[in-house]
Write a protein that holds these residues in place. Structure first.
Motif, PDB file in Angstrom:
ATOM      1  N   SER A 132       4.741  -6.344  22.064  1.00  0.00           N
ATOM      2  CA  SER A 132       3.344  -5.833  21.905  1.00  0.00           C
ATOM      3  C   SER A 132       3.214  -4.560  22.266  1.00  0.00           C
ATOM      4  O   SER A 132       2.436  -3.714  21.624  1.00  0.00           O
ATOM      5  N   GLY A 133       3.915  -3.979  23.265  1.00  0.00           N
ATOM      6  CA  GLY A 133       3.752  -2.570  23.639  1.00  0.00           C
ATOM      7  C   GLY A 133       2.561  -2.537  24.903  1.00  0.00           C
ATOM      8  O   GLY A 133       2.414  -1.429  25.352  1.00  0.00           O
ATOM      9  N   ASP A 134       2.093  -3.584  24.991  1.00  0.00           N
ATOM     10  CA  ASP A 134       0.926  -3.395  26.053  1.00  0.00           C
ATOM     11  C   ASP A 134       1.286  -3.054  27.390  1.00  0.00           C
ATOM     12  O   ASP A 134       0.567  -2.250  28.200  1.00  0.00           O
ATOM     13  N   GLU A 135       2.630  -3.547  27.961  1.00  0.00           N
ATOM     14  CA  GLU A 135       2.977  -3.285  29.138  1.00  0.00           C
ATOM     15  C   GLU A 135       3.179  -1.590  29.206  1.00  0.00           C
ATOM     16  O   GLU A 135       2.698  -0.921  30.213  1.00  0.00           O
ATOM     17  N   GLY A 136       3.807  -1.153  28.296  1.00  0.00           N
ATOM     18  CA  GLY A 136       4.026   0.441  28.350  1.00  0.00           C
ATOM     19  C   GLY A 136       2.669   1.120  28.139  1.00  0.00           C
ATOM     20  O   GLY A 136       2.456   2.232  28.767  1.00  0.00           O
ATOM     21  N   MET A 137       1.836   0.555  27.343  1.00  0.00           N
ATOM     22  CA  MET A 137       0.429   1.515  27.315  1.00  0.00           C
ATOM     23  C   MET A 137      -0.289   1.307  28.574  1.00  0.00           C
ATOM     24  O   MET A 137      -1.255   2.448  29.006  1.00  0.00           O
TER      25      MET A 137
END
Length: 457
Positions: A58-63
């Motif tokens: 989802s990209g949530d970790e990077g965000m």
């Protein structure tokens, strides 16, 4: 030093080899905790950040990590790098403060270009410098002005020109946006390559792909020959997209792809081509308001405005008006063979008090008309006032239809018809009267399906 944050050891090794081969020092982190510890490194100049550190895509970790990086080091440029990129994810990242968004697998030249650009832009600007020093360092020969606002803008132009950062030039009509775009190109590493100007307001939706990306023979009715598109013509150089705020929704999508991926397809061909261009855009519209209304794509705005240059209106720098008048007179002396032309001090002061809604373009037109009709060479207030009073562009005297009576397109069509009728169908003269190039007028004639006689020109 560049910090590479990615859970994949192969990706980290690949990026390290690429960056070190270009002379950059690097360090690496495999997870968010390790990355946050390394933020204390004072020599850190940029971060390459993966968006996923588990099977989650989802990209949530990077965000979340991006937010923590921005909180700890607000001025540190961050490039997001991911194999699961979407437009929505890119926009979210830009809103959180990322400087760029690159998809895996990346193109080495594209990634290196972004890294160099962001590191160069991070360098602190010098103290304000004067016009003479600016002219010594850069090529600003055709830009007239000594107002502090203009000097600050020109210093920024000189500083960012040598990067490949996309530039958005904003300002009212007639303020000189095209001259600033040319200055960006002439002071860049691409100065020996093409500078291609495109008036997007004059390209119809049906012709957009053909104009911008080219077409092959037989790809549509009347495609009798292969056509080279504007992006291909600008390869290795700079493309200037004027009036980008006039671009319709479907054309915005097509433009976004080439700006984001550096790839396009010629109309009628399935082969994907790669292009290397510096993009400079200009508009007199408020793109942020257009985004809020849903008439301009937010992701496209983020892609074109890494650097935003706002040109002041002429009324905001009145001390530059006498300088501009002298510049115009210098050209008119040669054009009309009148070496004795001059402007009285009283006339110069009077010109400084005019509102000039048409900015530099209106001032230039006023000076030239005054020169043409004046009998003497010393131009006084009365000379300029007679021409200003006769102009339909005087502030507050332009007769426009009531709001809701006509659309903007209907007004444009009517003005084109009137100009053609007044100049008896001569395209070149009608284009000058409308403030357009011949090619821009031809595009509008095709866009609105207006009849014209090529033989009359």
């Amino acid at each position: 030093m560049i910090l590479i944050i990615d859970d994949d050891v192969a990706v980290r090794a690949s990026l390290q080899l690429l960056l070190q081969g270009e002379g950059f020092a690097t360090c690496e982190a495999a997870d968010p905790d390790e990355a946050l510890r390394m933020l204390a490194e004072p020599a850190l100049a940029l971060v390459l950040l993966d968006l996923n550190f588990s099977i989650e895509t989802s990209g949530d970790e990077g965000m979340a990590l991006l937010e923590r990086i921005r909180a700890a080091r607000p001025g540190l440029p961050v490039i997001l790098v991911t194999g699961w990129g979407t437009i929505d994810l890119a926009v979210k990242g830009m809103k959180l403060g990322a400087s760029d968004f690159i998809n895996k697998p990346w193109e080495n030249s594209h990634l290196l270009q972004s890294v160099r650009t962001l590191i160069d832009l991070k360098a602190k600007p010098e103290a304000p410098i004067g016009r003479r020093e600016l002219d010594r360092r850069y090529q600003f020969g055709h830009i007239v002005g000594e107002d502090p606002q203009m000097l600050t803008l020109l210093e920024t132009v000189g500083r960012v020109a040598d990067t490949d950062a996309p530039v958005l030039i904003m300002g009212e009509s007639g303020t000189g946006k095209e001259l600033i775009a040319e200055a960006v190109h002439q002071n860049s590493r691409r100065r020996g390559k093409p500078f291609v100007k495109v008036n997007l307001g004059g390209i119809s939706t049906s012709l957009f792909e053909s104009e911008m990306f080219g077409h092959v023979r037989g790809s549509f009715t009347d495609a009798r020959f292969d056509r080279v598109g504007r992006f291909e013509t600008a390869h290795k150089g700079t493309i200037f997209l004027d009036e980008i705020g006039d671009l319709d929704a479907s054309s915005q999508v097509k433009l976004l792809r080439v700006l984001q991926d550096r790839t396009y397809e010629v109309l009628g061909s399935s082969r994907t081509r790669t292009v290397d261009v510096r993009v400079v855009c200009a508009t007199n519209r408020n793109l942020e308001e257009m985004v809020a209304r849903g008439t301009f794509r937010e992701d496209l705005l983020y892609r074109i405005n890494l650097i935003t240059l706002r040109l002041p209106a002429l009324r905001e720098r009145p001390k530059d008006i006498p300088l501009l008048v002298d510049f115009f007179l210098g050209n008119l002396k040669e054009i009309y063979g009148r070496p004795g032309l001059s402007v009285t001090r009283e006339a110069a002061r009077w010109l400084q008090g005019l509102p000039l809604p048409g900015n530099i373009r209106q001032l230039k037109n006023l000076v030239e008309r005054t020169v043409l009709v004046s009998r003497g060479d010393a131009l006084d207030v009365a000379d300029f006032k007679s021409q200003y009073d006769a102009s339909p562009v005087k502030s507050g005297t332009v007769q426009l239809p009531g709001v809701g009576t006509l659309t903007l397109e209907e007004v444009e069509v009517e003005m084109i018809r009137r100009a053609l009728a007044f100049h008896k169908g001569r395209i070149a003269k009608a284009a000058v009267a409308l403030g357009l190039t011949r090619s821009a007028l031809y595009r509008r004639l095709e866009k609105y399906n207006l009849p014209y006689d090529e033989a009359a020109d």
